[in-house]
Design a protein around this motif. Structure first.
Motif, PDB file in Angstrom:
ATOM      1  N   GLY A  31     -67.212  14.431   4.359  1.00 10.60           N
ATOM      2  CA  GLY A  31     -65.899  15.066   4.330  1.00 10.60           C
ATOM      3  C   GLY A  31     -65.665  15.883   3.075  1.00 10.60           C
ATOM      4  O   GLY A  31     -65.163  17.010   3.144  1.00 10.60           O
ATOM      5  N   VAL A  32     -66.028  15.349   1.911  1.00 13.17           N
ATOM      6  CA  VAL A  32     -65.784  16.086   0.669  1.00 13.17           C
ATOM      7  C   VAL A  32     -66.701  17.305   0.563  1.00 13.17           C
ATOM      8  O   VAL A  32     -66.318  18.317  -0.030  1.00 13.17           O
ATOM      9  CB  VAL A  32     -65.925  15.177  -0.575  1.00 13.17           C
ATOM     10  CG1 VAL A  32     -64.887  14.067  -0.550  1.00 13.17           C
ATOM     11  CG2 VAL A  32     -67.323  14.614  -0.719  1.00 13.17           C
ATOM     12  N   GLY A  36     -65.474  21.024   0.153  1.00 12.28           N
ATOM     13  CA  GLY A  36     -65.989  21.943  -0.863  1.00 12.28           C
ATOM     14  C   GLY A  36     -66.416  23.273  -0.282  1.00 12.28           C
ATOM     15  O   GLY A  36     -66.166  24.335  -0.861  1.00 12.28           O
ATOM     16  N   ILE A  37     -67.061  23.236   0.879  1.00 13.19           N
ATOM     17  CA  ILE A  37     -67.482  24.472   1.558  1.00 13.19           C
ATOM     18  C   ILE A  37     -66.266  25.302   1.944  1.00 13.19           C
ATOM     19  O   ILE A  37     -66.236  26.531   1.772  1.00 13.19           O
ATOM     20  CB  ILE A  37     -68.327  24.130   2.806  1.00 13.19           C
ATOM     21  CG1 ILE A  37     -69.679  23.542   2.377  1.00 13.19           C
ATOM     22  CG2 ILE A  37     -68.533  25.369   3.683  1.00 13.19           C
ATOM     23  CD1 ILE A  37     -70.477  22.952   3.517  1.00 13.19           C
ATOM     24  N   ILE A  38     -65.222  24.622   2.464  1.00 13.43           N
ATOM     25  CA  ILE A  38     -63.991  25.325   2.838  1.00 13.43           C
ATOM     26  C   ILE A  38     -63.365  25.976   1.610  1.00 13.43           C
ATOM     27  O   ILE A  38     -62.926  27.135   1.654  1.00 13.43           O
ATOM     28  CB  ILE A  38     -62.995  24.349   3.487  1.00 13.43           C
ATOM     29  CG1 ILE A  38     -63.511  23.905   4.863  1.00 13.43           C
ATOM     30  CG2 ILE A  38     -61.608  24.984   3.630  1.00 13.43           C
ATOM     31  CD1 ILE A  38     -62.719  22.776   5.489  1.00 13.43           C
ATOM     32  N   GLN A  39     -63.356  25.257   0.491  1.00 14.38           N
ATOM     33  CA  GLN A  39     -62.737  25.773  -0.725  1.00 14.38           C
ATOM     34  C   GLN A  39     -63.442  27.034  -1.228  1.00 14.38           C
ATOM     35  O   GLN A  39     -62.788  27.993  -1.646  1.00 14.38           O
ATOM     36  CB  GLN A  39     -62.754  24.694  -1.813  1.00 14.38           C
ATOM     37  CG  GLN A  39     -62.284  25.144  -3.182  1.00 14.38           C
ATOM     38  CD  GLN A  39     -60.827  25.564  -3.188  1.00 14.38           C
ATOM     39  OE1 GLN A  39     -60.067  25.189  -2.305  1.00 14.38           O
ATOM     40  NE2 GLN A  39     -60.446  26.357  -4.173  1.00 14.38           N
ATOM     41  N   ILE A  40     -64.772  27.060  -1.178  1.00 11.27           N
ATOM     42  CA  ILE A  40     -65.531  28.161  -1.785  1.00 11.27           C
ATOM     43  C   ILE A  40     -65.806  29.298  -0.796  1.00 11.27           C
ATOM     44  O   ILE A  40     -65.719  30.474  -1.142  1.00 11.27           O
ATOM     45  CB  ILE A  40     -66.874  27.645  -2.353  1.00 11.27           C
ATOM     46  CG1 ILE A  40     -66.630  26.513  -3.360  1.00 11.27           C
ATOM     47  CG2 ILE A  40     -67.644  28.788  -3.019  1.00 11.27           C
ATOM     48  CD1 ILE A  40     -65.751  26.886  -4.520  1.00 11.27           C
ATOM     49  N   PHE A  41     -66.135  28.968   0.442  1.00  6.79           N
ATOM     50  CA  PHE A  41     -66.613  29.978   1.384  1.00  6.79           C
ATOM     51  C   PHE A  41     -65.558  30.471   2.370  1.00  6.79           C
ATOM     52  O   PHE A  41     -65.766  31.504   3.024  1.00  6.79           O
ATOM     53  CB  PHE A  41     -67.810  29.427   2.185  1.00  6.79           C
ATOM     54  CG  PHE A  41     -69.063  29.276   1.367  1.00  6.79           C
ATOM     55  CD1 PHE A  41     -69.948  30.346   1.207  1.00  6.79           C
ATOM     56  CD2 PHE A  41     -69.366  28.074   0.736  1.00  6.79           C
ATOM     57  CE1 PHE A  41     -71.104  30.208   0.459  1.00  6.79           C
ATOM     58  CE2 PHE A  41     -70.523  27.921  -0.013  1.00  6.79           C
ATOM     59  CZ  PHE A  41     -71.389  28.988  -0.155  1.00  6.79           C
ATOM     60  N   GLU A 171     -70.626  25.675  -7.140  1.00 11.57           N
ATOM     61  CA  GLU A 171     -69.187  25.436  -7.138  1.00 11.57           C
ATOM     62  C   GLU A 171     -68.781  24.491  -6.004  1.00 11.57           C
ATOM     63  O   GLU A 171     -67.889  23.660  -6.161  1.00 11.57           O
ATOM     64  CB  GLU A 171     -68.431  26.764  -6.998  1.00 11.57           C
ATOM     65  CG  GLU A 171     -68.404  27.598  -8.257  1.00 11.57           C
ATOM     66  CD  GLU A 171     -67.607  26.898  -9.351  1.00 11.57           C
ATOM     67  OE1 GLU A 171     -66.429  26.565  -9.129  1.00 11.57           O
ATOM     68  OE2 GLU A 171     -68.182  26.655 -10.437  1.00 11.57           O
ATOM     69  N   THR A 172     -69.454  24.643  -4.864  1.00 19.29           N
ATOM     70  CA  THR A 172     -69.193  23.736  -3.739  1.00 19.29           C
ATOM     71  C   THR A 172     -69.478  22.296  -4.128  1.00 19.29           C
ATOM     72  O   THR A 172     -68.697  21.385  -3.838  1.00 19.29           O
ATOM     73  CB  THR A 172     -70.065  24.124  -2.523  1.00 19.29           C
ATOM     74  OG1 THR A 172     -69.739  25.451  -2.106  1.00 19.29           O
ATOM     75  CG2 THR A 172     -69.848  23.152  -1.363  1.00 19.29           C
ATOM     76  N   LEU A 173     -70.612  22.094  -4.805  1.00 22.41           N
ATOM     77  CA  LEU A 173     -70.985  20.754  -5.261  1.00 22.41           C
ATOM     78  C   LEU A 173     -69.961  20.220  -6.259  1.00 22.41           C
ATOM     79  O   LEU A 173     -69.564  19.051  -6.195  1.00 22.41           O
ATOM     80  CB  LEU A 173     -72.381  20.795  -5.894  1.00 22.41           C
ATOM     81  CG  LEU A 173     -72.939  19.454  -6.392  1.00 22.41           C
ATOM     82  CD1 LEU A 173     -73.060  18.466  -5.239  1.00 22.41           C
ATOM     83  CD2 LEU A 173     -74.297  19.661  -7.056  1.00 22.41           C
ATOM     84  N   GLU A 178     -65.473  16.441  -7.406  1.00 18.69           N
ATOM     85  CA  GLU A 178     -64.085  16.236  -7.811  1.00 18.69           C
ATOM     86  C   GLU A 178     -63.293  15.576  -6.688  1.00 18.69           C
ATOM     87  O   GLU A 178     -62.502  14.653  -6.912  1.00 18.69           O
ATOM     88  CB  GLU A 178     -63.448  17.573  -8.187  1.00 18.69           C
ATOM     89  CG  GLU A 178     -63.975  18.178  -9.477  1.00 18.69           C
ATOM     90  CD  GLU A 178     -63.401  19.554  -9.733  1.00 18.69           C
ATOM     91  OE1 GLU A 178     -62.477  19.967  -8.974  1.00 18.69           O
ATOM     92  OE2 GLU A 178     -63.858  20.235 -10.669  1.00 18.69           O
ATOM     93  N   GLU A 179     -63.498  16.067  -5.464  1.00 16.38           N
ATOM     94  CA  GLU A 179     -62.795  15.522  -4.301  1.00 16.38           C
ATOM     95  C   GLU A 179     -63.191  14.067  -4.051  1.00 16.38           C
ATOM     96  O   GLU A 179     -62.355  13.229  -3.710  1.00 16.38           O
ATOM     97  CB  GLU A 179     -63.117  16.371  -3.066  1.00 16.38           C
ATOM     98  CG  GLU A 179     -62.139  16.209  -1.913  1.00 16.38           C
ATOM     99  CD  GLU A 179     -60.887  17.044  -2.115  1.00 16.38           C
ATOM    100  OE1 GLU A 179     -59.798  16.441  -2.079  1.00 16.38           O
ATOM    101  OE2 GLU A 179     -60.988  18.258  -2.307  1.00 16.38           O
ATOM    102  N   PHE A 180     -64.473  13.778  -4.233  1.00 12.75           N
ATOM    103  CA  PHE A 180     -64.966  12.423  -3.992  1.00 12.75           C
ATOM    104  C   PHE A 180     -64.286  11.423  -4.933  1.00 12.75           C
ATOM    105  O   PHE A 180     -63.828  10.359  -4.511  1.00 12.75           O
ATOM    106  CB  PHE A 180     -66.480  12.364  -4.188  1.00 12.75           C
ATOM    107  CG  PHE A 180     -67.056  10.989  -3.997  1.00 12.75           C
ATOM    108  CD1 PHE A 180     -67.293  10.493  -2.723  1.00 12.75           C
ATOM    109  CD2 PHE A 180     -67.348  10.185  -5.094  1.00 12.75           C
ATOM    110  CE1 PHE A 180     -67.805   9.211  -2.543  1.00 12.75           C
ATOM    111  CE2 PHE A 180     -67.861   8.909  -4.927  1.00 12.75           C
ATOM    112  CZ  PHE A 180     -68.092   8.421  -3.647  1.00 12.75           C
TER     113      PHE A 180
END
Length: 295
Positions: A31-32, A36-41, A171-173, A178-180
């Motif tokens: 999920g995180v 992360g993918i949603i946040q960056i891409f 950045e995704t990582l 951070e989300e985790f």
């Protein structure tokens, strides 16, 4: 020697706590990373293009979008938070959050296997998930105002567009990590509470209450909340109650559990405003109960 001196009940609680964490962690990690993918891409412009402007169509679109995401209820909260930060209306985000852990192919197939390769229960479960998510989504669309987030939406996509693919992956990582840690502490607390309740509250006490049609559905909903099982595994537990409870109450267990349990309630409270969570919890509880009365 320390473990030998501890009470047996505490050791049992520790075992349940660890098993809940082990079951949930892979889906939280998934999920995180998706968040992360949603946040960056994914840009706000893309979200605006694909999300219907009409609230009813947006709720329907988001409800069935859950079929494409094999996310557990533990991992769905950070995904929804990121989607709402990107501009998805909160009512559509909640609708997706309610169906995502249920109508995806992995969960429906596990339900099919658990109930003796019979499609009746998977269909009842999927139908209930869609009904509940649509009703709750529409309630929020017309009666709840505001974005519902505790955190101010982020707007970083313009700088992300200038990054190389390698930098975007980095950045995704970073966002995933951070989300985790943001979500992880609530997962641990919720799992610990669930383990304590499972250890010290006798299941037989709950089962003794559920003799009537209405009371049995309420008991099974309470049991689903307490057990805090992942939706990929809960059907095998539910199938063991077939000789004790009605079809309606088992459907209530299978629909309610992935939408609301101890650990994901704490995760929702960490991400969304208390009023939004309260309206969502009350409305989904009522709709699940009424749906279970149809069987």
């Amino acid at each position: 020697m320390l473990f030998l001196s501890l009470p047996q009940s505490f050791l049992q609680m520790n075992t349940i706590f660890i098993s809940i964490l082990i079951e949930a962690l892979p889906f939280v990690v998934l999920g995180v990373f998706i968040a992360g993918i949603i946040q960056i891409f994914v840009s706000e412009e893309l979200v605006a293009r694909i999300m219907p402007k009409n609230p009813v169509l947006a709720v329907l679109f988001a409800s069935f979008l859950g079929a494409l995401f094999p996310a557990c209820e533990c991992g769905i909260v950070p995904i929804v938070r990121r989607l709402v930060q990107k501009g998805v209306p909160i009512y559509a985000g909640v609708a997706f959050m309610l169906t995502g852990p249920i109508i995806n192919p992995v969960v429906l197939f596990s339900t099919y296997v658990a109930f003796g390769s019979n499609w009746s229960m998977p269909l009842y479960r999927a139908g209930g998930a869609v009904v509940v998510s649509v009703v709750v989504g529409l309630i929020l669309a017309f009666f709840y105002k505001g974005d519902g987030l505790k955190i101010t939406p982020e707007h970083h996509h313009h700088t992300h567009e200038k990054l190389s693919v390698k930098q975007k992956l980095g950045e995704t990582l970073n966002h995933a990590v951070e989300e985790f840690f943001s979500m992880g502490k609530y997962l641990v607390i919720g799992s610990l509470i669930a383990a304590a309740v499972q250890t010290y509250v006798k299941t037989s006490t709950l089962l003794a209450i559920g003799q009537g049609q209405a009371s049995s559905s309420l008991v099974m909903m309470g049991l689903a909340f307490v057990l805090s099982l992942c939706s990929e595994a809960d059907a095998f537990i539910a199938s063991s109650f077939r000789s004790t409870f009605s079809t309606g109450s088992i459907v209530a267990f299978l629909v309610f559990g992935p939408m609301l349990d101890m650990k994901n309630l704490l995760m929702m409270l960490s991400a969304f405003k208390t009023k939004l969570v309260l309206v969502t919890v009350v409305s989904l509880s009522v709709v699940v109960f009424l749906y279970s009365m149809l069987f």
